[in-house]
Design a protein around this motif. Structure first.
Motif, PDB file in Angstrom:
ATOM      1  N   PHE A   1      -8.989  -2.510 -12.236  1.00 42.35           N
ATOM      2  CA  PHE A   1      -8.568  -0.961 -12.439  1.00 42.35           C
ATOM      3  C   PHE A   1      -7.288  -0.493 -11.723  1.00 42.35           C
ATOM      4  CE2 PHE A   1     -13.503  -1.145 -12.410  1.00 42.35           C
ATOM      5  CZ  PHE A   1     -13.728  -1.101 -13.614  1.00 42.35           C
ATOM      6  N   PHE A   2      -6.806  -1.084 -10.692  1.00 37.83           N
ATOM      7  CA  PHE A   2      -5.439  -0.646 -10.074  1.00 37.83           C
ATOM      8  C   PHE A   2      -4.537  -1.088 -11.243  1.00 37.83           C
ATOM      9  CE2 PHE A   2      -1.624  -2.671  -8.600  1.00 37.83           C
ATOM     10  CZ  PHE A   2      -1.021  -1.728  -8.233  1.00 37.83           C
ATOM     11  N   ALA A   3      -4.591  -2.306 -11.864  1.00 44.02           N
ATOM     12  CA  ALA A   3      -3.813  -2.567 -13.033  1.00 44.02           C
ATOM     13  C   ALA A   3      -3.708  -1.766 -14.170  1.00 44.02           C
ATOM     14  CB  ALA A   3      -3.939  -4.194 -13.315  1.00 44.02           C
ATOM     15  N   LEU A   4      -4.633  -1.325 -14.566  1.00 42.23           N
ATOM     16  CA  LEU A   4      -4.850  -0.522 -15.610  1.00 42.23           C
ATOM     17  C   LEU A   4      -4.398   0.955 -15.442  1.00 42.23           C
ATOM     18  CD1 LEU A   4      -8.352  -1.392 -16.689  1.00 42.23           C
ATOM     19  CD2 LEU A   4      -6.520  -2.067 -17.779  1.00 42.23           C
ATOM     20  N   VAL A   5      -4.687   1.586 -14.134  1.00 46.34           N
ATOM     21  CA  VAL A   5      -3.839   2.700 -13.703  1.00 46.34           C
ATOM     22  C   VAL A   5      -2.378   2.538 -13.566  1.00 46.34           C
ATOM     23  CG1 VAL A   5      -3.877   4.085 -11.719  1.00 46.34           C
ATOM     24  CG2 VAL A   5      -5.999   3.467 -12.656  1.00 46.34           C
ATOM     25  N   ALA A   6      -1.797   1.262 -12.884  1.00 50.01           N
ATOM     26  CA  ALA A   6      -0.688   1.138 -12.488  1.00 50.01           C
ATOM     27  C   ALA A   6       0.119   1.255 -13.686  1.00 50.01           C
ATOM     28  CB  ALA A   6      -0.385  -0.025 -11.639  1.00 50.01           C
TER      29      ALA A   6
ATOM     30  N   VAL B   1       2.895  -5.705 -13.909  1.00 51.85           N
ATOM     31  CA  VAL B   1       1.664  -5.315 -13.339  1.00 51.85           C
ATOM     32  C   VAL B   1       0.666  -6.359 -13.365  1.00 51.85           C
ATOM     33  CG1 VAL B   1      -0.514  -3.917 -13.637  1.00 51.85           C
ATOM     34  CG2 VAL B   1       2.086  -2.670 -13.762  1.00 51.85           C
ATOM     35  N   TRP B   2       0.796  -7.097 -14.720  1.00 51.43           N
ATOM     36  CA  TRP B   2      -0.352  -7.998 -14.648  1.00 51.43           C
ATOM     37  C   TRP B   2       0.202  -9.518 -13.989  1.00 51.43           C
ATOM     38  CZ3 TRP B   2      -4.949  -6.989 -15.186  1.00 51.43           C
ATOM     39  CH2 TRP B   2      -5.505  -5.882 -16.091  1.00 51.43           C
ATOM     40  N   ALA B   3       1.489  -9.659 -13.808  1.00 49.61           N
ATOM     41  CA  ALA B   3       1.929 -10.645 -12.982  1.00 49.61           C
ATOM     42  C   ALA B   3       1.744 -10.582 -11.562  1.00 49.61           C
ATOM     43  CB  ALA B   3       3.620 -10.897 -13.385  1.00 49.61           C
ATOM     44  N   VAL B   4       1.569  -9.447 -11.150  1.00 43.43           N
ATOM     45  CA  VAL B   4       0.987  -9.213  -9.686  1.00 43.43           C
ATOM     46  C   VAL B   4      -0.470  -9.098  -9.550  1.00 43.43           C
ATOM     47  CG1 VAL B   4       1.194  -7.848  -7.829  1.00 43.43           C
ATOM     48  CG2 VAL B   4       3.024  -8.211  -8.916  1.00 43.43           C
TER      49      VAL B   4
ATOM     50  N   ALA C   1      -0.369  -2.072  -2.218  1.00 43.41           N
ATOM     51  CA  ALA C   1      -0.234  -1.520  -3.698  1.00 43.41           C
ATOM     52  C   ALA C   1      -0.273  -0.046  -3.791  1.00 43.41           C
ATOM     53  CB  ALA C   1      -1.610  -1.964  -4.177  1.00 43.41           C
ATOM     54  N   GLY C   2      -0.364   0.755  -2.631  1.00 43.81           N
ATOM     55  CA  GLY C   2      -0.388   2.064  -2.512  1.00 43.81           C
ATOM     56  C   GLY C   2       1.365   2.658  -2.805  1.00 43.81           C
ATOM     57  N   PHE C   3       2.171   1.515  -2.627  1.00 42.48           N
ATOM     58  CA  PHE C   3       3.480   2.045  -3.082  1.00 42.48           C
ATOM     59  C   PHE C   3       3.791   2.309  -4.608  1.00 42.48           C
ATOM     60  CE2 PHE C   3       4.320   0.435   1.276  1.00 42.48           C
ATOM     61  CZ  PHE C   3       4.993   1.347   1.809  1.00 42.48           C
ATOM     62  N   VAL C   4       2.632   1.741  -5.373  1.00 43.51           N
ATOM     63  CA  VAL C   4       2.837   1.711  -6.680  1.00 43.51           C
ATOM     64  C   VAL C   4       1.944   2.917  -7.241  1.00 43.51           C
ATOM     65  CG1 VAL C   4       2.363   0.439  -8.925  1.00 43.51           C
ATOM     66  CG2 VAL C   4       3.323  -0.692  -6.980  1.00 43.51           C
ATOM     67  N   VAL C   5       0.559   3.011  -6.743  1.00 41.11           N
ATOM     68  CA  VAL C   5      -0.256   4.000  -6.995  1.00 41.11           C
ATOM     69  C   VAL C   5      -0.835   4.619  -5.775  1.00 41.11           C
ATOM     70  CG1 VAL C   5      -2.482   4.503  -8.170  1.00 41.11           C
ATOM     71  CG2 VAL C   5      -1.071   2.913  -9.156  1.00 41.11           C
TER      72      VAL C   5
END
Length: 129
Positions: A20-25, A36-39, A73-77
């Protein structure tokens, strides 16, 4: 045994959190979908693999690394600071509570075995020779 079950449950939920993080990011950040998916992809695979590797002591340390990754990951979302911190607390609790349950269970089994051995020994003393 219980610590492994509880830690595995946390890791299984984290696979979904990372998904869900990836989808939101992809929607809220300037990062491309490939980045995003590479991470996120390896993060999901790591969380899933760690579920089965918790028999090894190093897997718990890898779990801590995963917890740190969720917080970072909070630095992204930005919401991931909260969500990652929450899951780190759940991870900590799973390890501590599971370890305590395992220790209490081992002590109960040891007390039961001692009582059984004592009962068997007293029966041998009373039995006719």
């Amino acid at each position: 045994m219980m610590v492994r079950r509880m830690a595995s449950s946390v890791l299984c939920f984290e696979v979904l959190v990372i998904l869900f993080f990836a989808l939101v990011a992809m929607k809220l950040s300037d990062l491309g979908a490939g980045t995003v998916w590479a991470v996120s992809g390896p993060g999901m695979v790591l969380a899933a693999l760690l579920c089965g590797m918790l028999r090894k002591p190093w897997a718990y340390q890898a779990g801590w690394v995963l917890q740190a990754g969720l917080i970072v990951a909070g630095f992204v979302v930005v919401d991931m600071f909260f969500i990652g911190g929450f899951f780190a607390l759940i991870w900590y609790w799973a390890l501590k509570a599971g370890g305590r349950i395992d220790a209490e269970k081992a002590a109960a089994y040891a007390a039961y075995e001692a009582a059984q051995a004592e009962a068997a020994g007293s029966r041998e003393d009373v039995a006719p020779h």
